[in-house]
Design a protein around this motif. Sequence first.
Motif, PDB file in Angstrom:
ATOM      1  N   ARG A  80       0.850  -1.180   0.000  1.00 53.34           N
ATOM      2  CA  ARG A  80       0.000   0.000   0.000  1.00 53.34           C
ATOM      3  C   ARG A  80       0.887   1.231   0.000  1.00 53.34           C
ATOM      4  O   ARG A  80       1.864   1.299   0.764  1.00 53.34           O
ATOM      5  N   TYR A  81       0.537   2.198  -0.870  1.00 51.91           N
ATOM      6  CA  TYR A  81       1.304   3.447  -0.918  1.00 51.91           C
ATOM      7  C   TYR A  81       0.882   4.331   0.260  1.00 51.91           C
ATOM      8  O   TYR A  81       0.257   5.372   0.072  1.00 51.91           O
ATOM      9  N   GLY A  82       1.161   3.907   1.474  1.00 49.90           N
ATOM     10  CA  GLY A  82       0.870   4.713   2.668  1.00 49.90           C
ATOM     11  C   GLY A  82      -0.613   4.757   3.001  1.00 49.90           C
ATOM     12  O   GLY A  82      -1.447   4.156   2.315  1.00 49.90           O
ATOM     13  N   GLY A  85      -3.526   5.474   0.512  1.00 47.37           N
ATOM     14  CA  GLY A  85      -2.923   5.319  -0.828  1.00 47.37           C
ATOM     15  C   GLY A  85      -3.509   4.106  -1.532  1.00 47.37           C
ATOM     16  O   GLY A  85      -4.273   3.319  -0.946  1.00 47.37           O
ATOM     17  N   PHE A  86      -3.161   3.932  -2.789  1.00 43.42           N
ATOM     18  CA  PHE A  86      -3.583   2.776  -3.585  1.00 43.42           C
ATOM     19  C   PHE A  86      -3.105   1.490  -2.918  1.00 43.42           C
ATOM     20  O   PHE A  86      -1.990   1.437  -2.385  1.00 43.42           O
ATOM     21  N   ALA A  87      -3.963   0.460  -2.932  1.00 42.35           N
ATOM     22  CA  ALA A  87      -3.588  -0.821  -2.308  1.00 42.35           C
ATOM     23  C   ALA A  87      -3.593  -1.938  -3.338  1.00 42.35           C
ATOM     24  O   ALA A  87      -4.543  -2.067  -4.114  1.00 42.35           O
ATOM     25  N   GLY A 104      -6.136  -6.723 -17.504  1.00 44.37           N
ATOM     26  CA  GLY A 104      -6.978  -5.884 -16.649  1.00 44.37           C
ATOM     27  C   GLY A 104      -6.862  -4.438 -17.058  1.00 44.37           C
ATOM     28  O   GLY A 104      -6.041  -4.094 -17.914  1.00 44.37           O
ATOM     29  N   PRO A 105      -7.690  -3.582 -16.458  1.00 43.39           N
ATOM     30  CA  PRO A 105      -7.674  -2.173 -16.850  1.00 43.39           C
ATOM     31  C   PRO A 105      -6.406  -1.448 -16.429  1.00 43.39           C
ATOM     32  O   PRO A 105      -5.634  -1.950 -15.614  1.00 43.39           O
ATOM     33  N   ASN A 106      -6.209  -0.246 -16.972  1.00 46.27           N
ATOM     34  CA  ASN A 106      -5.105   0.597 -16.528  1.00 46.27           C
ATOM     35  C   ASN A 106      -5.378   1.093 -15.110  1.00 46.27           C
ATOM     36  O   ASN A 106      -6.529   1.169 -14.690  1.00 46.27           O
ATOM     37  N   GLY A 107      -4.320   1.437 -14.374  1.00 47.63           N
ATOM     38  CA  GLY A 107      -4.482   2.027 -13.044  1.00 47.63           C
ATOM     39  C   GLY A 107      -4.855   1.017 -11.976  1.00 47.63           C
ATOM     40  O   GLY A 107      -5.334   1.357 -10.903  1.00 47.63           O
ATOM     41  N   ILE A 108      -4.639  -0.283 -12.271  1.00 44.27           N
ATOM     42  CA  ILE A 108      -5.090  -1.308 -11.334  1.00 44.27           C
ATOM     43  C   ILE A 108      -3.891  -1.930 -10.601  1.00 44.27           C
ATOM     44  O   ILE A 108      -4.026  -2.893  -9.870  1.00 44.27           O
ATOM     45  N   GLY A 109      -2.684  -1.384 -10.848  1.00 46.04           N
ATOM     46  CA  GLY A 109      -1.525  -1.829 -10.078  1.00 46.04           C
ATOM     47  C   GLY A 109      -0.562  -2.725 -10.817  1.00 46.04           C
ATOM     48  O   GLY A 109       0.310  -3.331 -10.202  1.00 46.04           O
ATOM     49  N   LYS A 110      -0.703  -2.801 -12.148  1.00 45.55           N
ATOM     50  CA  LYS A 110       0.189  -3.692 -12.897  1.00 45.55           C
ATOM     51  C   LYS A 110       1.635  -3.196 -12.799  1.00 45.55           C
ATOM     52  O   LYS A 110       2.548  -3.969 -12.539  1.00 45.55           O
ATOM     53  N   SER A 111       1.831  -1.889 -12.974  1.00 42.10           N
ATOM     54  CA  SER A 111       3.201  -1.361 -12.906  1.00 42.10           C
ATOM     55  C   SER A 111       3.756  -1.478 -11.496  1.00 42.10           C
ATOM     56  O   SER A 111       4.957  -1.724 -11.314  1.00 42.10           O
ATOM     57  N   THR A 112       2.892  -1.297 -10.507  1.00 43.22           N
ATOM     58  CA  THR A 112       3.329  -1.458  -9.116  1.00 43.22           C
ATOM     59  C   THR A 112       3.833  -2.885  -8.903  1.00 43.22           C
ATOM     60  O   THR A 112       4.906  -3.100  -8.322  1.00 43.22           O
ATOM     61  N   ALA A 113       3.067  -3.864  -9.412  1.00 47.53           N
ATOM     62  CA  ALA A 113       3.462  -5.266  -9.267  1.00 47.53           C
ATOM     63  C   ALA A 113       4.809  -5.515  -9.942  1.00 47.53           C
ATOM     64  O   ALA A 113       5.675  -6.199  -9.391  1.00 47.53           O
ATOM     65  N   PRO A 286      -9.823   1.232 -10.512  1.00 43.79           N
ATOM     66  CA  PRO A 286      -8.626   1.943 -10.934  1.00 43.79           C
ATOM     67  C   PRO A 286      -8.302   3.111  -9.995  1.00 43.79           C
ATOM     68  O   PRO A 286      -9.200   3.845  -9.573  1.00 43.79           O
ATOM     69  N   ALA A 287      -7.038   3.231  -9.641  1.00 40.10           N
ATOM     70  CA  ALA A 287      -6.511   4.269  -8.741  1.00 40.10           C
ATOM     71  C   ALA A 287      -6.938   4.072  -7.278  1.00 40.10           C
ATOM     72  O   ALA A 287      -6.520   4.828  -6.403  1.00 40.10           O
ATOM     73  N   GLY A 288      -7.769   3.043  -6.988  1.00 39.97           N
ATOM     74  CA  GLY A 288      -8.195   2.771  -5.611  1.00 39.97           C
ATOM     75  C   GLY A 288      -7.491   1.532  -5.074  1.00 39.97           C
ATOM     76  O   GLY A 288      -6.641   1.601  -4.198  1.00 39.97           O
TER      77      GLY A 288
HETATM   78  P1  ADP Z   1      -1.211   0.170 -13.769  1.00 34.66           P
HETATM   79  O1  ADP Z   1       0.196  -0.214 -14.078  1.00 34.66           O
HETATM   80  O2  ADP Z   1      -2.121  -1.004 -13.632  1.00 34.66           O
HETATM   81  O3  ADP Z   1      -1.756   1.196 -14.706  1.00 34.66           O
HETATM   82  P2  ADP Z   1      -0.017   1.454 -11.422  1.00 34.66           P
HETATM   83  O4  ADP Z   1       0.657   0.388 -10.643  1.00 34.66           O
HETATM   84  O5  ADP Z   1       0.835   2.345 -12.255  1.00 34.66           O
HETATM   85  O6  ADP Z   1      -1.211   0.823 -12.280  1.00 34.66           O
HETATM   86  O7  ADP Z   1      -0.796   2.428 -10.442  1.00 34.66           O
HETATM   87  C1  ADP Z   1      -1.837   2.013  -9.582  1.00 34.66           C
HETATM   88  C2  ADP Z   1      -2.187   3.179  -8.659  1.00 34.66           C
HETATM   89  O8  ADP Z   1      -1.097   3.424  -7.752  1.00 34.66           O
HETATM   90  C3  ADP Z   1      -2.435   4.514  -9.387  1.00 34.66           C
HETATM   91  O9  ADP Z   1      -3.561   5.136  -8.816  1.00 34.66           O
HETATM   92  C4  ADP Z   1      -1.188   5.331  -9.091  1.00 34.66           C
HETATM   93  O10 ADP Z   1      -1.501   6.720  -9.064  1.00 34.66           O
HETATM   94  C5  ADP Z   1      -0.756   4.807  -7.724  1.00 34.66           C
HETATM   95  N1  ADP Z   1       0.698   4.961  -7.543  1.00 34.66           N
HETATM   96  C6  ADP Z   1       1.679   4.517  -8.374  1.00 34.66           C
HETATM   97  N2  ADP Z   1       2.910   4.833  -7.876  1.00 34.66           N
HETATM   98  C7  ADP Z   1       2.706   5.499  -6.711  1.00 34.66           C
HETATM   99  C8  ADP Z   1       3.579   6.092  -5.714  1.00 34.66           C
HETATM  100  N3  ADP Z   1       4.899   6.041  -5.830  1.00 34.66           N
HETATM  101  N4  ADP Z   1       2.994   6.703  -4.659  1.00 34.66           N
HETATM  102  C9  ADP Z   1       1.651   6.744  -4.522  1.00 34.66           C
HETATM  103  N5  ADP Z   1       0.782   6.206  -5.410  1.00 34.66           N
HETATM  104  C10 ADP Z   1       1.287   5.591  -6.491  1.00 34.66           C
END
Ligand code: ADP
Length: 588
Positions: A80-82, A85-87, A104-113, A286-288
């Motif tokens: 979780r980003y604090g 924040g997004f979980a 899955g859709p954009n903004g769902i945490g793929k890049s975070t993963a 997305p974004a949640g």
């Molecule tokens: P995806 O790759 O599926 O499009 P992301 O992993 O990029 O999704 O982002 C998922 C959510 O996490 C977004 O709402 C984004 O704004 C939030 N997010 C990404 N990086 C950070 C960060 N460093 N701090 C806080 N929130 C973040």
Amino acid sequence: MRIAVLNKDKCQPRQCSKECYKYCPRVRTGDETILFGEDDGKAIITESLCSGCGICVKKCQFDAIMIIGLPESLEYPTHRYGQNGFALYGLPVPQQGKVTGILGPNGIGKSTAVQILSGALIPNFGEEETSWGKVLEHYSGTALGDYFKLASSGNLKVSQKPQYVDLIPKAFKGKTSDLLNKANTSGRLEDVIEKLEMKDIMDRDIGALSGGELQKVAIAACIVKEADFYFFDEISSYLDIYQRINAARLIQDLAKELNKSVMVVEHDLAILDMLADTVHIAYGTPAGYGVMTMPKSVRVGINQYIKGYLPEENIRIRDEAIRFETHPPKDGADVRTILSYDSFTKKFGDAFSLEAKGGSVKEGEVLGIVGPNGTGKSTFVKILAGEIEPDTGEVGIDVKISYKPQYIKADAEIRVRDLLMEVADKFGTGYYETEIARPLRLDKLYDSYLTDLSGGELQRVAIAACLSREADFYILDEPSAHLDVEQRAIATRVITRFAESNSKTAMVVDHDIYMIDMISQRLIVFEGEPSKSGLANAPTNMKNGMNKFLSNLDITFRRDEETKRPRVNNNMSRLDREQKEKGEYYYS
Ligand code: ADP
Ligand code: SF4
């Protein structure tokens, strides 16, 4: 269980009267449910004190708060980003020798993963403090445990292809060969140049490349870097289907022949289907928050996604299934022809020539345009749109055309609302709100500057701008680029309903077979030798059109029995051979 997510960029406590705080019933009865940060003054919502009434969500004029009820099965987040924040819940599992897809859709945490899997971000399980030690303990005895041992040691080599290739010229100045030679730590470059047909662009400046060429450079740069874990974020935008399949085969070789772990995010389902061995479905808000499911076989995963229901998880991710036509649509002989165009030709010096056969379009129909890149599709639509003059032949179209180009420029410092008010005659009408703005989810973008939008957001704005201009004929060049699967299905519905209910005609150039299958009543098929010559055939019905198009590519498709979606047959498989013998490249 619920979470409160605050969009910190949108929260502007100095510009509002802190309505969230004022109206929160828990604050009014004396709880400290909402506080404001000492450093940045932004709202902090304590989830354990919140009743989930949703009043703050409605009262916030900047749309900064989301209160989300979570599926019961979720316990604690992987990361979780604090606070607020997004979980992210769950992680995809890279497998050596396999291509793992994420759908899955954009903004769902793929890049975070992927950041976590590449070792750049240590997952915190929703706590303030974290360490690799905790992560290794958490995953000990699982496939991810072994993987994280390597990632945490700093010895994991990662190669990634970014989603938005349009940004490459901003980050790199120089020739294609400079960029690729620098990336080539594996020695595979020569083979990749050959297979992706990139010889002609090696001496060109990166700044002079088209979107499709940049996409190839980005894919090549990722493949030729020697690494343990490869991640491709969308390989298809701007590539034609033949190039998509070529790129997909090269990426499969990384896994199959070189035994690497490969992960892909891909929104062209025909390509994901042939490319991946397993898929993780990503769902949530997305974004949640986002959830990564356990891996599923690629056929089962895509079918579940299309149907909108995940039985193993017992989760409905969409109210309705995405639907495909089982039979080619009728010829529509009874529908009024509203416009005809004559044959024409166009030459650009000695380099390229286009020949177009005349045709007619019918009221309320959507025509798909398919064919290889470099055979003149954009030139053809620009001539119809009156932007370019043909050399011979009079197009003879005397109607107003609204045109969405393939590459959308966002160089003006203008807010989305102001842009749409300026270009869209129907902006603000009830029709516009229900048929265009709401389905394309524009309301959340109105206050943003064009230059701050992501590629997918910009695409949605451009589709809306095109459809809300007063015209007789609408042309959309590659509307699927940068849209996720959900948004492609929505854009398809918006364009089809728009044409039907306004008795207008639309032409859609696209390479996503699923989108073309869903959106087109008839097809215009382009043939030719890329960058040398092109032939635009007259509009024809879907069956003949797809047969012609796919026989030129030597690819056959079958229908999935369960969902009726098109699936690429394996080259020289029994079905492939049978269909080719019968000349049925599609709709078998
Ligand atoms: P995806 O790759 O599926 O499009 P992301 O992993 O990029 O999704 O982002 C998922 C959510 O996490 C977004 O709402 C984004 O704004 C939030 N997010 C990404 N990086 C950070 C960060 N460093 N701090 C806080 N929130 C973040
Ligand atoms: Fe207060 Fe929670 Fe209601 Fe928001 S949702 S107003 S924080 S109780």
